[in-house]
Write a protein that holds these residues in place. Structure first.
Motif, PDB file in Angstrom:
ATOM      1  N   ARG A  92     -20.491  14.738 -44.497  1.00  0.00           N
ATOM      2  CA  ARG A  92     -20.477  15.667 -45.629  1.00  0.00           C
ATOM      3  C   ARG A  92     -19.295  16.636 -45.541  1.00  0.00           C
ATOM      4  O   ARG A  92     -18.625  16.913 -46.541  1.00  0.00           O
ATOM      5  N   ASP A  93     -19.032  17.140 -44.334  1.00  0.00           N
ATOM      6  CA  ASP A  93     -17.893  18.046 -44.165  1.00  0.00           C
ATOM      7  C   ASP A  93     -16.585  17.354 -44.528  1.00  0.00           C
ATOM      8  O   ASP A  93     -15.700  17.971 -45.145  1.00  0.00           O
ATOM      9  N   SER A  94     -16.452  16.085 -44.165  1.00  0.00           N
ATOM     10  CA  SER A  94     -15.226  15.339 -44.492  1.00  0.00           C
ATOM     11  C   SER A  94     -15.090  15.163 -45.996  1.00  0.00           C
ATOM     12  O   SER A  94     -13.989  15.284 -46.556  1.00  0.00           O
ATOM     13  N   VAL A  95     -16.195  14.876 -46.676  1.00  0.00           N
ATOM     14  CA  VAL A  95     -16.155  14.711 -48.136  1.00  0.00           C
ATOM     15  C   VAL A  95     -15.774  16.026 -48.804  1.00  0.00           C
ATOM     16  O   VAL A  95     -15.000  16.051 -49.768  1.00  0.00           O
ATOM     17  N   GLU A  96     -16.305  17.154 -48.287  1.00  0.00           N
ATOM     18  CA  GLU A  96     -15.961  18.456 -48.870  1.00  0.00           C
ATOM     19  C   GLU A  96     -14.490  18.808 -48.660  1.00  0.00           C
ATOM     20  O   GLU A  96     -13.917  19.576 -49.435  1.00  0.00           O
ATOM     21  N   ARG A  97     -13.863  18.234 -47.619  1.00  0.00           N
ATOM     22  CA  ARG A  97     -12.437  18.455 -47.402  1.00  0.00           C
ATOM     23  C   ARG A  97     -11.557  17.552 -48.262  1.00  0.00           C
ATOM     24  O   ARG A  97     -10.337  17.644 -48.212  1.00  0.00           O
ATOM     25  N   GLY A  98     -12.184  16.674 -49.046  1.00  0.00           N
ATOM     26  CA  GLY A  98     -11.434  15.837 -49.967  1.00  0.00           C
ATOM     27  C   GLY A  98     -11.290  14.384 -49.562  1.00  0.00           C
ATOM     28  O   GLY A  98     -10.656  13.609 -50.273  1.00  0.00           O
ATOM     29  N   GLU A  99     -11.871  13.992 -48.434  1.00  0.00           N
ATOM     30  CA  GLU A  99     -11.776  12.597 -48.024  1.00  0.00           C
ATOM     31  C   GLU A  99     -12.751  11.741 -48.834  1.00  0.00           C
ATOM     32  O   GLU A  99     -13.740  12.236 -49.373  1.00  0.00           O
ATOM     33  N   SER A 100     -12.466  10.454 -48.889  1.00  0.00           N
ATOM     34  CA  SER A 100     -13.345   9.533 -49.604  1.00  0.00           C
ATOM     35  C   SER A 100     -14.626   9.318 -48.807  1.00  0.00           C
ATOM     36  O   SER A 100     -14.662   9.533 -47.591  1.00  0.00           O
ATOM     37  N   VAL A 101     -15.659   8.880 -49.507  1.00  0.00           N
ATOM     38  CA  VAL A 101     -16.935   8.606 -48.835  1.00  0.00           C
ATOM     39  C   VAL A 101     -16.762   7.495 -47.809  1.00  0.00           C
ATOM     40  O   VAL A 101     -17.323   7.544 -46.709  1.00  0.00           O
ATOM     41  N   LEU A 102     -15.962   6.472 -48.148  1.00  0.00           N
ATOM     42  CA  LEU A 102     -15.745   5.360 -47.230  1.00  0.00           C
ATOM     43  C   LEU A 102     -15.085   5.823 -45.940  1.00  0.00           C
ATOM     44  O   LEU A 102     -15.538   5.487 -44.841  1.00  0.00           O
ATOM     45  N   ARG A 103     -14.010   6.615 -46.044  1.00  0.00           N
ATOM     46  CA  ARG A 103     -13.308   7.075 -44.852  1.00  0.00           C
ATOM     47  C   ARG A 103     -14.215   7.982 -44.011  1.00  0.00           C
ATOM     48  O   ARG A 103     -14.226   7.895 -42.778  1.00  0.00           O
ATOM     49  N   ALA A 104     -14.973   8.853 -44.684  1.00  0.00           N
ATOM     50  CA  ALA A 104     -15.875   9.752 -43.956  1.00  0.00           C
ATOM     51  C   ALA A 104     -16.970   8.962 -43.240  1.00  0.00           C
ATOM     52  O   ALA A 104     -17.352   9.287 -42.110  1.00  0.00           O
ATOM     53  N   ALA A 105     -17.464   7.899 -43.881  1.00  0.00           N
ATOM     54  CA  ALA A 105     -18.514   7.087 -43.261  1.00  0.00           C
ATOM     55  C   ALA A 105     -17.971   6.283 -42.095  1.00  0.00           C
ATOM     56  O   ALA A 105     -18.648   6.108 -41.069  1.00  0.00           O
ATOM     57  N   ALA A 106     -16.749   5.784 -42.214  1.00  0.00           N
ATOM     58  CA  ALA A 106     -16.168   4.971 -41.150  1.00  0.00           C
ATOM     59  C   ALA A 106     -15.957   5.784 -39.882  1.00  0.00           C
ATOM     60  O   ALA A 106     -16.104   5.272 -38.765  1.00  0.00           O
ATOM     61  N   VAL A 107     -15.612   7.062 -40.018  1.00  0.00           N
ATOM     62  CA  VAL A 107     -15.349   7.910 -38.849  1.00  0.00           C
ATOM     63  C   VAL A 107     -16.620   8.169 -38.043  1.00  0.00           C
ATOM     64  O   VAL A 107     -16.562   8.347 -36.821  1.00  0.00           O
ATOM     65  N   THR A 108     -17.774   8.176 -38.695  1.00  0.00           N
ATOM     66  CA  THR A 108     -19.019   8.505 -37.993  1.00  0.00           C
ATOM     67  C   THR A 108     -19.386   7.475 -36.933  1.00  0.00           C
ATOM     68  O   THR A 108     -19.990   7.813 -35.917  1.00  0.00           O
ATOM     69  N   GLY A 109     -19.056   6.210 -37.169  1.00  0.00           N
ATOM     70  CA  GLY A 109     -19.359   5.160 -36.199  1.00  0.00           C
ATOM     71  C   GLY A 109     -20.800   4.702 -36.194  1.00  0.00           C
ATOM     72  O   GLY A 109     -21.205   3.966 -35.286  1.00  0.00           O
ATOM     73  N   ILE A 110     -21.605   5.089 -37.172  1.00  0.00           N
ATOM     74  CA  ILE A 110     -23.021   4.699 -37.179  1.00  0.00           C
ATOM     75  C   ILE A 110     -23.325   3.637 -38.222  1.00  0.00           C
ATOM     76  O   ILE A 110     -24.418   3.079 -38.225  1.00  0.00           O
ATOM     77  N   PHE A 111     -22.369   3.352 -39.106  1.00  0.00           N
ATOM     78  CA  PHE A 111     -22.628   2.424 -40.195  1.00  0.00           C
ATOM     79  C   PHE A 111     -22.068   1.040 -39.876  1.00  0.00           C
ATOM     80  O   PHE A 111     -20.984   0.912 -39.278  1.00  0.00           O
ATOM     81  N   THR A 112     -22.799   0.031 -40.281  1.00  0.00           N
ATOM     82  CA  THR A 112     -22.389  -1.349 -40.058  1.00  0.00           C
ATOM     83  C   THR A 112     -21.314  -1.743 -41.072  1.00  0.00           C
ATOM     84  O   THR A 112     -21.141  -1.075 -42.102  1.00  0.00           O
TER      85      THR A 112
END
Length: 415
Positions: A320-340
């Motif tokens: 959520r913090d990454s999205v609020e900084r303007g990043e895309s949902v995909l990029r923010a999700a990829a950084v977390t490392g929890i999604f397949t």
């Protein structure tokens, strides 16, 4: 002025809590929103130390609501469906709650609806009235009701909440069904070990002592285990109970819960099921929030409260913090490392087409089916482990009991 203990979420501090003075709960919510805090729960505070860590630890050791009746998930499920039907038919909310209160079969649900009605009659919004009962209505439920109030689509919100709760109830039933057989086998094994240690081995111990022969290592281990169980069995049970209470208190702390949830994802067999279940819950909750008109950043904040795993919730907060900084949902999700890769691919396509909610609903259905399959085959996956453990136990008992008997019999025949 009343004192209200609150929990909420802000863009700067993340998850936060505190105590505020206000005329009523609705005024407290307005004051928190003015500070840039999204309120999740607001309830009357009984004292200045109500939210302290020491108080939380004490409440975890001595549960405040231990003997208080609870609202069953099926009661809340029926409430959501009936309220959706009444609101869609044009029945005013107060009259609808009065009717549901009269027909409710749970005494706790009747009491809760009566208190919600009184709050509404005093001018407090429905979401804030529900927030005063956090043991009945969770953060996700309250957040969506608040969205329904803002958009004027309360009837649709309650229908979506009904489907969400139906899914959660089904998953709980699947888990209970899958764990029933392994739990019965483990309980029977523990009971058998207790009976052998307390009743069977002491009888053989007398025979072995009278014979005066040198006993094998396996027999000496069995005799020592039996003596320990008989001499210190009560202390052992007490130690297990105290250990369980200490573990529960540790898990109740933020740091303990975070580490425990992280370990749960690494447990063999169960870890992959927990991870897939959390992904299914994330996808369904996120899709439902977006369909209800919740902004992406706020939807992620709400979803983080519903995944029931602090390790994953912490990663979603970072997303959520990454999205609020303007990043895309995909990029923010990829950084977390929890999604397949499947989830990431669906998010990529959803961002390109503007249909994230629809694709995430498909992801939820996909992982829901996988979790159902894993739960149906859970007994088959645990059977080899249980068989190996039982085989080792039987082997130790056979070697410990029958080898000395065999030696004594051979000595007797030799004489």
């Amino acid at each position: 002025m009343q004192r209200y203990a609150w929990t909420g979420h802000s863009a700067q501090a993340g998850a936060t809590s505190g105590v505020i003075e206000a005329a009523h709960a609705s005024a407290a919510a307005d004051a928190l929103i003015g500070r840039g805090i999204i309120p999740l729960t607001i309830r009357e505070s009984s004292g200045p130390g109500a939210g302290s860590d020491a108080g939380a630890m004490l409440r975890s050791l001595l549960p405040e609501h231990l003997f208080e009746p609870k609202v069953a998930p099926v009661d809340l499920l029926i409430f959501s469906r009936q309220l959706n039907t009444l609101l869609r038919a044009g029945v005013p909310i107060l009259r609808a709650l009065m009717g549901l209160q009269e027909t409710a079969t749970s005494d706790k649900m009747k009491t809760t609806l009566a208190e919600v009605r009184r709050s509404l009659e005093s001018g407090i919004a429905l979401s804030m009235s529900l927030a005063q009962h956090p043991r009945v209505f969770d953060n996700f439920y309250i957040a969506l009701v608040r969205v329904g109030e803002m958009t004027g689509r309360l009837d649709e919100i309650f229908l979506r909440l009904f489907h969400h709760q139906e899914f959660e109830l089904f998953m709980r039933q699947q888990v209970k069904s899958a764990l029933r057989y392994p739990g019965f086998v483990v309980s029977a094994m523990v009971a058998a070990i207790g009976v052998i240690n307390v009743m069977v081995i002491p009888a053989f111990a007398t025979v072995f002592q009278q014979a005066g022969a040198t006993l094998p290592l396996a027999t000496r281990i069995l005799l020592a285990t039996s003596r320990f169980t008989i001499d210190y069995g009560g202390l052992l049970v007490l130690a297990v109970l105290v250990g369980g209470m200490v573990l529960r208190a540790w898990i109740a702390t933020p740091g303990g819960r975070l580490r425990w949830d992280g370990w749960m994802l690494q447990v063999p067999v169960a870890g992959k099921i927990v991870r897939k279940a959390m992904l299914a819950r994330f996808a369904r909750s996120f899709s439902l929030s977006l369909k209800s008109g919740v902004p992406i950043s706020q939807a992620l904040s709400v979803v983080a409260q519903t995944v029931d795993n602090q390790h994953i919730a912490r990663r979603i907060d970072g997303m959520r913090d990454s999205v609020e900084r303007g990043e895309s949902v995909l990029r923010a999700a990829a950084v977390t490392g929890i999604f397949t890769p499947v989830v990431l691919q669906m998010l990529a396509v959803g961002e390109e087409t503007g249909a994230i909610d629809e694709l995430l609903e498909e992801v939820s259905d996909l992982y829901n089916n996988e979790v159902q399959y894993e739960l149906k085959t859970l007994s088959a996956q645990l059977e080899p482990i249980l068989i190996i453990f039982l085989g080792v136990l039987v082997l130790i008992l056979a070697l410990g009991v029958f080898l000395p008997v065999w030696d004594l019999g051979r000595t007797a025949f030799a004489k």
